[in-house]
Structures are given as C-alpha cells and as structure tokens.
Design an enzyme around this catalytic site. Structure first.
Site, PDB file in Angstrom:
ATOM      1  N   SER A   1       0.136  -9.177   1.342  1.00 29.18           N
ATOM      2  CA  SER A   1      -1.210  -9.028   1.455  1.00 29.18           C
ATOM      3  C   SER A   1      -1.522  -8.850   2.884  1.00 29.18           C
ATOM      4  O   SER A   1      -0.897  -9.501   3.648  1.00 29.18           O
ATOM      5  CB  SER A   1      -1.702 -10.488   0.925  1.00 29.18           C
ATOM      6  OG  SER A   1      -3.319 -10.580   1.113  1.00 29.18           O
ATOM      7  N   SER A   2      -2.498  -8.164   3.131  1.00 26.90           N
ATOM      8  CA  SER A   2      -3.236  -8.099   4.347  1.00 26.90           C
ATOM      9  C   SER A   2      -3.630  -9.353   5.123  1.00 26.90           C
ATOM     10  O   SER A   2      -3.782  -9.541   6.253  1.00 26.90           O
ATOM     11  CB  SER A   2      -4.468  -7.031   4.640  1.00 26.90           C
ATOM     12  OG  SER A   2      -3.877  -5.831   4.127  1.00 26.90           O
TER      13      SER A   2
ATOM     14  N   ASP B   1      -3.725  -7.647  -7.358  1.00 30.00           N
ATOM     15  CA  ASP B   1      -5.221  -8.206  -7.709  1.00 30.00           C
ATOM     16  C   ASP B   1      -5.330  -7.760  -9.062  1.00 30.00           C
ATOM     17  O   ASP B   1      -6.137  -6.635  -9.362  1.00 30.00           O
ATOM     18  CB  ASP B   1      -5.955  -7.173  -6.500  1.00 30.00           C
ATOM     19  CG  ASP B   1      -5.811  -7.584  -5.202  1.00 30.00           C
ATOM     20  OD1 ASP B   1      -6.257  -8.660  -4.918  1.00 30.00           O
ATOM     21  OD2 ASP B   1      -5.192  -6.788  -4.424  1.00 30.00           O
TER      22      ASP B   1
ATOM     23  N   HIS C   1       0.750  -1.292  -0.099  1.00 27.27           N
ATOM     24  CA  HIS C   1      -0.124  -0.167   0.159  1.00 27.27           C
ATOM     25  C   HIS C   1       0.822   1.156   0.010  1.00 27.27           C
ATOM     26  O   HIS C   1       0.699   2.082  -0.763  1.00 27.27           O
ATOM     27  CB  HIS C   1      -0.835   0.050   1.118  1.00 27.27           C
ATOM     28  CG  HIS C   1      -1.749  -1.121   1.271  1.00 27.27           C
ATOM     29  ND1 HIS C   1      -1.681  -2.119   2.245  1.00 27.27           N
ATOM     30  CD2 HIS C   1      -2.948  -1.438   0.443  1.00 27.27           C
ATOM     31  CE1 HIS C   1      -2.756  -2.688   2.139  1.00 27.27           C
ATOM     32  NE2 HIS C   1      -3.366  -2.535   1.214  1.00 27.27           N
TER      33      HIS C   1
HETATM   34  O1  PAF Z   1      -8.181  -4.214  -3.272  1.00 27.53           O
HETATM   35  C1  PAF Z   1      -8.507  -3.570  -2.063  1.00 27.53           C
HETATM   36  O2  PAF Z   1      -8.339  -3.617  -1.022  1.00 27.53           O
HETATM   37  C2  PAF Z   1      -9.956  -3.195  -2.115  1.00 27.53           C
HETATM   38  O3  PAF Z   1     -10.734  -4.476  -3.013  1.00 27.53           O
HETATM   39  C3  PAF Z   1     -10.492  -2.094  -2.448  1.00 27.53           C
HETATM   40  C4  PAF Z   1     -10.166  -1.842  -3.919  1.00 27.53           C
HETATM   41  C5  PAF Z   1     -10.271  -1.053  -1.689  1.00 27.53           C
HETATM   42  C6  PAF Z   1     -12.268  -1.907  -2.521  1.00 27.53           C
HETATM   43  O4  PAF Z   1     -12.588  -2.391  -1.342  1.00 27.53           O
END
Ligand code: PAF
Length: 282
Positions: A185-186, A150, A37
């Site tokens: 990944s979380s 993703d 992130h």
């Molecule tokens: O990828 C994610 O974390 C989620 O799918 C998103 C794009 C924030 C939508 O809730």
C-alpha cells in the site's frame, strides 16, 4: 510514453487510438506506485493494445481530517516506473484540471458504500465513484484494472459500471504482498519500524480465520474471535472493523457455508491499513 497533464491533449490522443481501433487498458492510481500497481500494469499490457495509467491524488475522496496533504507524490519516480514498464500514456492532471471552479457534479452510490470504509470515511466512495466516472469518460478504456486489496472499492466500482451502463470491463487483480504477508500500500511508508513489524498482524489474523474455516468451522463468531486473539499480539494495532461479508452484496453474514470475504481495517498509530481474504470451502 506520453506524459499528459491536460484534458485537451488527452482527448486528442484517446480519439486517435480509438479511431485506429486500439483496445485501451487503464490502471487508475493515486501514484506512489509500488509492485501492486505494476502487477496491474503488466496484466493490462498483456490484455490490451495500449495501457494508460493515471496518477491523481483525488481530493474528493479524502475527509477533512485525513492525509490528503501528506499523501506521497513522488511523480518523477512514478514516471520512471511507468516508462520502464512500457506504459503508453501517463495521465497526471492537476486538481484544477479535474475539478475546475464551479464544479458541482458527483456520483453517489447507495448501499454498497455505507458500511466499513464508507462508514469510517464519510463521503469517501462518492469521491472514488466521481473520479473513476470522470477518468473512465476521459480515458475511454475497454478494461480498467483494480486491486483486490481495496475489496469494497472493487465492488462499488463494478456496481457503478453496471448501474450506469458504462461500456468497459472491470478486472480485479490479486493483492501483492511483502514476504511477511503485509499487503502493499502506498500508505505503508507512514509506518514506523515498530508499527511496520506489528502491521503483519492483519494478514496473520486473516490466515488464522482461514485455518479455522478450513478445519470445518462455519460460524463467524469463533473465526472472528480467533482473529482478535492474533491482533492482540500486536498491541499497537487498533481494529476499526472485522467483517465477514457476502462477496457480491457486501452484506454481513453470520455463517459461511461456501464463500465469503473477510474484511479487516486497523490503525497502527496514525496509519489506517485495510486487507481482506476470500474464504472458499475446499
Ligand atoms: O485505489 C485508488 O488508488 C483510488 O481510490 C482510485 C481508484 C485511483 C481513485 O482515486
């Protein structure tokens, strides 16, 4: 950094920024922020005047048997990370703010949402499209940043933005990995130590397919077989799918002449992991 939880407050802050001609970069997240992130945040900061992050565990993208309740929500840590990274706005609404009583409107996308994650997680992409559409309407970004990890989601979002004439650019940024290759990944926090060590099989399998491809193989079947052999060495991993797809249409291909994306999803115990790799002929 402004920490905002109400849509009313967000509206006035965004209106002032837009009125002053500021370019807004937006990183939508479900929180439990990690280096992946934060790489999106850095890119947004480099390319825009203002960077906004949303932290919202979106209930509409989880199926009834999924991990909505268990999903990690370390909001104080997320807030600190955003502050340290120089984020300007952190928007963290409650579920009732985003989906108040009487809520009845959803964004449904066909075709791109039906296979892979969409097949296993019924309704997942309807929830993702709906919340991203709402967040884009709220944050009014010039650019929004998503991770390549993703991959199907990134194609779905680009398609939605194009189809619904949304006035923003979608940037898809490289996957950030642990030193042993596991994609950040979380959900990695759910893995037991043994599952964590076997989880490296996903990326190892992708790299093996790439090796086979770069040695001249063009048929998908032997590349997929080579991947399965790698996964067999991780007995805790249960493969949901391995698919070689056209990068734009997500249609499955049987041969790769110049480009494709390999998608993989597997379960380790109760944790589902996804990863992918883009093949490009040298
Ligand atoms: O990828 C994610 O974390 C989620 O799918 C998103 C794009 C924030 C939508 O809730």
């Amino acid at each position: 950094m402004r920490f905002i939880t109400s849509i009313g407050d967000l509206h006035s802050v965004i209106a002032a920024l837009r009125g002053a001609g500021k370019r807004i970069g937006f990183v939508p997240t479900m929180g439990a922020l990690h280096a992946g992130h934060m790489s999106l945040v850095r890119k947004s900061k480099a390319e825009n005047d203002t960077t906004a992050v949303s932290v919202f565990v979106n209930p509409t993208q989880f199926g009834p048997e999924e991990d909505f309740e268990a999903y990690p929500r370390p909001i104080e840590n997320d807030r600190r990370l955003c502050e340290q990274a120089g984020v300007d706005i952190l928007f963290a609404p409650a579920a009732g703010e985003m989906y108040p009583g009487g809520y009845a409107t959803y964004v449904l996308q066909e075709r791109y949402t039906e296979a892979f994650e969409g097949e296993i997680r019924t309704g997942h992409f309807h929830g993702v499209c709906t919340v991203c559409c709402k967040l884009f309407n709220l944050l009014k970004p010039h650019r929004a940043y998503f991770g390549h990890k993703d991959y199907q989601q990134s194609v779905v979002i680009r398609r939605m933005v194009r189809d619904l004439n949304m006035d923003l650019e979608v940037e898809v940024c490289p996957t950030v990995r642990e030193s042993d290759g596991l994609a950040l990944s979380s959900r990695n926090v759910y893995l037991s130590p043994e599952e964590r060590s076997q989880a490296t099989a996903l990326y190892a399998a992708l790299r093996r397919a790439e090796e086979v491809f770069q040695s001249g193989e063009r048929s998908v079947a032997p590349m997929a077989d080579a991947m399965r052999k790698v996964i067999e060495r991780a007995p805790m991993a249960r493969v949901d799918y391995i698919a070689f797809v056209n990068p734009e249409t997500l249609r499955e291909v049987r041969r790769v002449e110049s480009e494709a994306v390999i998608l993989i999803a597997a379960r380790l115990g109760r944790t589902r992991l996804i990863d992918n790799l883009r093949l490009t002929a040298k």
